[in-house]
Design a protein around this motif. Structure first.
Motif, short mmCIF file in Angstrom:
data_model
loop_
_atom_site.label_atom_id
_atom_site.label_comp_id
_atom_site.label_asym_id
_atom_site.label_seq_id
_atom_site.Cartn_x
_atom_site.Cartn_y
_atom_site.Cartn_z
N THR A 5 82.85 -76.11 24.46
CA THR A 5 82.98 -75.32 23.23
C THR A 5 84.46 -75.13 22.92
OG1 THR A 5 82.95 -73.30 24.54
CG2 THR A 5 80.87 -73.97 23.56
N LEU A 6 84.73 -74.77 21.69
CA LEU A 6 86.12 -74.47 21.34
C LEU A 6 86.20 -73.30 20.36
CD1 LEU A 6 89.01 -75.24 21.86
CD2 LEU A 6 88.82 -77.05 20.19
N CYS A 7 85.47 -73.37 19.26
CA CYS A 7 85.56 -72.26 18.30
C CYS A 7 84.75 -71.06 18.78
CB CYS A 7 85.12 -72.70 16.91
SG CYS A 7 83.39 -73.18 16.76
N HIS A 8 83.73 -71.29 19.60
CA HIS A 8 82.91 -70.19 20.12
C HIS A 8 83.73 -69.31 21.05
CE1 HIS A 8 79.60 -68.08 22.14
NE2 HIS A 8 80.31 -68.29 23.23
N GLY A 12 80.36 -72.28 14.08
CA GLY A 12 79.95 -73.68 14.23
C GLY A 12 80.96 -74.63 13.62
N ALA A 13 82.25 -74.35 13.82
CA ALA A 13 83.28 -75.10 13.10
C ALA A 13 83.78 -76.33 13.85
CB ALA A 13 84.46 -74.18 12.80
N CYS A 14 83.88 -76.26 15.16
CA CYS A 14 84.57 -77.34 15.87
C CYS A 14 83.65 -78.51 16.19
CB CYS A 14 85.22 -76.81 17.14
SG CYS A 14 84.06 -76.45 18.48
N ARG A 15 82.37 -78.27 16.28
CA ARG A 15 81.33 -79.29 16.55
C ARG A 15 81.38 -79.88 17.96
NH1 ARG A 15 78.43 -77.23 13.20
NH2 ARG A 15 76.96 -78.95 13.02
N LEU A 16 82.15 -79.29 18.86
CA LEU A 16 82.21 -79.82 20.21
C LEU A 16 80.92 -79.58 20.98
CD1 LEU A 16 85.76 -79.15 21.51
CD2 LEU A 16 84.47 -81.25 21.78
N CYS A 17 80.20 -78.52 20.59
CA CYS A 17 79.01 -78.14 21.35
C CYS A 17 77.76 -78.85 20.82
CB CYS A 17 78.83 -76.63 21.29
SG CYS A 17 78.42 -76.07 19.63
N SER A 57 74.70 -77.84 16.47
CA SER A 57 75.68 -77.14 17.30
C SER A 57 74.95 -76.11 18.15
CB SER A 57 76.73 -76.46 16.42
OG SER A 57 76.10 -75.63 15.48
N CYS A 83 76.04 -73.60 19.72
CA CYS A 83 76.49 -72.20 19.61
C CYS A 83 75.85 -71.50 18.41
CB CYS A 83 78.01 -72.13 19.50
SG CYS A 83 78.66 -72.77 17.95
#
Ligand code: SF4
Ligand code: SF4
Ligand code: SF4
Ligand code: FES
Lengths: 178, 243
Positions: free
Chosen positions: B34-37, B45-50, B62, B64
């Motif tokens: 995760t990054l934005c979480h 739900g902005a970074c989409r890494l999750c 996402s 998160c």
């Protein structure tokens, strides 16, 4: 025949080469195993043909670096991006926000002792490219060594793998920016 | 609140339907990057890494910001997801100016750690080297937009927890930037209480304390947990009302 190894210094601070020298007594062992055919620490004028491995420090920051990068690729079986400047542009690329005119003015007028002159013949110094950029944006790179600079252990590991005929797959512990 | 059963990476699990897929995965020690979480802040739900895969749907969701549904079959480590995660990190790295060697948070940086997690040997997209500004007008802190990855944690903590709402995102697309007030110098902000929460939640070296140098700043984020728990228990409000 011993593997022919070269090291090149493009737009970097020489820190990666210092780290190379930090291999200390291992350098003696290395000297027996390889032939150093070109390097800033060896007195060779022309980049030779038929090189097995070339380590390239620094970003591609001037037109000479760019031409050199292509020659390195043509003459080398394996090209290694040696450190963060070669891999990402890193500190060398921090100048990208300024125009080359601004940079030349800063270096040769504002910070000059004595008679400020901006070199224009591009014989003594090479012409800057618009931006400093990583090596792999110009030529195919086979292996990336990370860090500013990479550690002596990492360099040793990589060269040893190559000497044993393996393409080095760097363990994740060596993946480290900065 | 109801209990749902679901499958994550072939493991049969249960969780609350009011928790996100990310929370349930974490309760069962399944790691999702995760990054934005950030625990304690709202989800964007902005970074989409999750992103995770849900069986029966071609769309990635996402973890998160998605709630579980009974019988969901989820995968978190497929090749496709790993490819996307690496690409996201490459885009983040190429859209800013990151020189870890001279960065205040070097070795304590969430972006760096994610780059290691996805095995980022090099960045395949061209670096943009954008021209970004640094604002050191605040008495205690600096914002260096060269390092900002637009996670909006600072925007959310300042609005949701501190209640000052100093930060916002200005402009669009690739030109997006974090701004103070109506794009004023941070030091001129009357809303800012200088609490430093934004600095602590920033995952990278974009929000930093003055006077810190290379690799010196390690951000402690535990405070958020305590504030959020205290709020949920209405501790402060009760004390205030009694007083
Ligand atoms: S913010 Fe993180 S990734 Fe960016 S330069 Fe600093 S340490 Fe490196
Ligand atoms: S220091 Fe506190 S009040 Fe000021 S911008 Fe950061 S979070 Fe908001
Ligand atoms: S300043 Fe930091 S916390 Fe704020 S959006 Fe940028 S990276 Fe995220
Ligand atoms: S952590 Fe879920 S989208 Fe950023």
């Amino acid at each position: 025949m011993k593997p022919r190894v070269a090291t090149v210094w493009l737009g970097g601070c020489s820190g990666c080469h210092m780290s190379f020298l930090d291999m200390d007594e291992r350098l003696i062992e290395l000297a027996d195993k390889i032939e150093l055919v070109y390097s800033p620490i060896a007195d060779v004028k022309e980049f030779p043909q038929n090189v097995d491995v070339t380590l390239v420090e620094g970003a591609v920051t001037n037109v000479e670096n760019e031409a050199f990068a292509h020659r390195i690729r043509q003459n080398s079986r394996c090209v290694i991006s040696f450190g963060d400047c070669a891999t990402t542009g890193n500190v060398t690329a921090m100048r990208n926000r300024f125009s080359t005119d601004e940079i030349m003015h800063r270096a040769y007028v504002e910070l000059a002792d004595g008679d400020p002159t901006i070199p224009s013949d591009f014989v003594t110094i090479a012409k800057l490219r618009d931006q400093a950029r990583p090596l792999h944006e110009f030529i195919k790179v086979d292996v990336f060594l990370h860090g500013c600079p990479p550690t002596a252990d990492e360099i040793w590991f990589t060269i040893n793998e190559l000497l044993q005929g393996r393409m080095p797959v760097l363990p994740n512990a060596y993946l480290r920016y900065g | 609140m109801a209990i749902v059963t679901l499958t994550i990476n072939d493991e049969h699990l249960s969780g609350n339907d009011s928790d996100s897929i990310l929370e349930i995965a974490r309760q069962h020690k399944i790691h999702i990057p995760t990054l934005c979480h950030l625990d304690g802040l709202s989800e964007v739900g902005a970074c989409r890494l999750c992103l995770v895969e849900v069986e029966g749907s071609s769309k990635l969701v996402s973890a998160c910001a998605t709630k579980p549904v009974e019988g969901m079959v989820i995968r978190t480590t497929t090749e496709r997801l790993q490819r996307h995660r690496r690409t996201i990190i490459e885009l983040l790295a190429s859209e800013g100016n990151h020189q870890c060697a001279v960065c205040v948070v070097n070795e304590h940086c969430e972006l760096q750690n994610l780059a290691y997690e996805v095995g980022l040997q090099y960045v395949r997209v061209p670096y943009l080297y954008p021209r970004k500004e640094l604002d050191a007008s605040h008495k205690d802190f600096i914002i260096d937009r060269n390092r900002c990855i637009l996670c909006t944690r600072c925007v959310r903590v300042c609005h949701e927890v501190e209640g000052a709402h100093v930060w916002d995102i200005a402009h669009r697309g690739i030109h997006c930037e974090i701004v103070t007030g109506l794009d004023d110098p941070w030091g001129a902000s009357e809303a800012c209480t200088a609490c430093g929460k934004c600095v602590l939640v920033c995952p990278v070296g974009a929000l930093i304390e003055k006077g810190t140098t290379v690799a010196e700043m390690e951000k402690k984020r535990d405070f958020l947990k305590y504030i959020v728990t205290a709020r949920q228990k209405r501790e402060w409000i009760d004390i205030h009302e009694e007083g």
